[in-house]
Design a protein around this motif. Structure first.
Motif, mmCIF file in Angstrom:
data_model
loop_
_atom_site.group_PDB
_atom_site.id
_atom_site.type_symbol
_atom_site.label_atom_id
_atom_site.label_comp_id
_atom_site.label_asym_id
_atom_site.label_seq_id
_atom_site.Cartn_x
_atom_site.Cartn_y
_atom_site.Cartn_z
ATOM 1 N N CYS A 1 -3.376 -1.654 -2.739
ATOM 2 C CA CYS A 1 -2.735 -3.342 -2.861
ATOM 3 C C CYS A 1 -3.964 -3.740 -4.097
ATOM 4 N N CYS A 2 -5.299 -3.886 -3.715
ATOM 5 C CA CYS A 2 -6.017 -4.496 -4.567
ATOM 6 C C CYS A 2 -5.407 -3.769 -6.105
ATOM 7 N N THR A 3 -5.041 -3.392 -6.433
ATOM 8 C CA THR A 3 -4.846 -2.954 -7.660
ATOM 9 C C THR A 3 -3.517 -3.960 -8.616
ATOM 10 N N THR B 1 1.362 -4.322 3.860
ATOM 11 C CA THR B 1 0.545 -3.106 4.638
ATOM 12 C C THR B 1 0.254 -2.563 5.990
ATOM 13 N N TRP B 2 0.096 -4.172 5.837
ATOM 14 C CA TRP B 2 -0.790 -4.402 7.908
ATOM 15 C C TRP B 2 0.893 -4.750 8.644
ATOM 16 N N GLY C 1 0.975 -1.260 -0.040
ATOM 17 C CA GLY C 1 0.359 0.141 -0.081
ATOM 18 C C GLY C 1 0.838 1.395 -0.236
ATOM 19 N N SER C 2 0.894 1.998 -1.009
ATOM 20 C CA SER C 2 2.192 2.900 -1.066
ATOM 21 C C SER C 2 1.961 3.480 -3.066
ATOM 22 N N ASP D 1 12.181 -10.661 0.820
ATOM 23 C CA ASP D 1 11.890 -9.261 -0.338
ATOM 24 C C ASP D 1 11.041 -8.853 0.797
ATOM 25 N N LEU D 2 10.024 -9.397 1.003
ATOM 26 C CA LEU D 2 8.850 -8.474 2.212
ATOM 27 C C LEU D 2 9.362 -7.986 2.996
#
Length: 319
Positions: free
Chosen positions: A191-193, A210-211, A46-47, A139-140
């Motif tokens: 994120c949904c995109t 994101t969370w 989410g960015s 990576d995340l």
């Protein structure tokens, strides 16, 4: 003329240049985290950068040639800054303008001179892998830790990475959500995109990132802002009060208390200190063999005039 003089007086301060250096360094860390740990694996968190990666991928599908990620990031941040100016006002401040606009050029430098393809390993067939760490989860994890540290550094000087923070403020103003919820909602929407380019499992991974990013930011921010609230009961309260005021340059509060066992009237001193100041106070008490009953607890947020350690000197100078 007065405004011009005021601007030059700000530019001449050491604080301005130190904070400018911190903001540049913080955004360099953020840009590095994005470019080397999100872009190769196509992870969308989410960015604004995540949204830019989706648009970059779509531009390649539609036009056959992908737009530069740095160009899209710069353009979106520029649009958000203009929108925030008219929809939110000037609350985001000049610092957010600087940090939001500098991310695109940083990504451009990394794309041009230090491309991530130079750091990717090859699989058994000789093809480049799509992960610097060899696994999207790793990576995340690395991205979240590095980016959260960068954001915490910027929050410490009342700056931010821009982008998502601006979008969160717009949602906060018009939908009346709490600012933290607003940022989370904006992040989840971005994120949904990712469904436009990623399979379901990678989208879920982005939502989790994101969370987790919010949790890690809270952890780093709390650590940077942590203070000690100290309570001291001692017959040497006047000596301790002088040490706190004259040596530590902090104010303190005195309370009259009554011992439950002895029924004696005593003075309790309360003071808020940084961890370094608390260590100095304890060293002073131990080195001077001061008999005292001391309790201390940690707090993560302090508001008001306490934040300026030199406020006492500033006030005296004005007098």
């Amino acid at each position: 003329m007065g405004k011009i003089t005021s601007v030059f007086s700000i530019l001449a301060t050491r604080k301005f240049w130190v904070e400018l250096l911190i903001m540049t360094f913080g955004m360099l860390i953020a840009g590095t985290a994005v470019y080397y740990f999100l872009v190769p694996s196509n992870l969308i968190v989410g960015s604004v950068t995540g949204l830019s990666m989706v648009l970059c991928n779509l531009s390649e599908s539609i036009f056959g040639v992908p737009l530069a990620l740095s160009t899209i990031v710069f353009s979106i941040n520029l649009v958000l800054l203009v929108a925030a100016y008219f929809l939110v006002g000037k609350e985001f401040g000049a610092k957010t303008v600087y940090t939001a606009l500098i991310l695109g050029p940083i990504l451009k430098v990394l794309e041009t001179y230090f491309p991530y393809t130079e750091f990717l390993a090859k699989d058994a067939n000789g093809n480049l892998m799509t992960s610097v760490m060899g696994d999207p989860w790793l990576d995340l994890l690395v991205f979240v830790i590095i980016l959260s540290a960068s954001q915490a550094i910027l929050f410490k000087i009342n700056a931010s990475t821009g982008g998502l923070d601006i979008l969160g403020k717009i949602i906060n103003k018009y939908l009346h959500f709490d600012i933290g919820v607003s940022v989370s909602v904006a992040g989840a929407m971005i994120c949904c995109t990712a469904f436009a380019m990623n399979p379901f499992n990678l989208v879920v991974l982005g939502l989790l990132g994101t969370w987790i990013n919010g949790l890690v930011i809270d952890y780093f921010t709390a650590g940077l802002n942590r203070k000690k609230r100290v309570h001291i009961i001692s017959k040497h309260n006047d000596e301790l009060r002088k040490f706190v005021i004259e040596n530590l340059k902090r104010g303190c509060t005195l309370f009259e208390v009554t011992g439950g066992y002895s029924n004696e009237k005593k003075i309790e001193l309360e003071v808020l200190l940084t961890t370094d100041e608390f260590s100095a106070l304890m060293n002073y008490i131990n080195n001077h063999d001061i008999d005292a009953f001391i309790t201390a607890d940690s707090i993560s947020e302090v508001y008001g005039i306490w934040a300026s350690k030199n406020r006492k000197e500033v006030s005296r100078a004005k007098l």
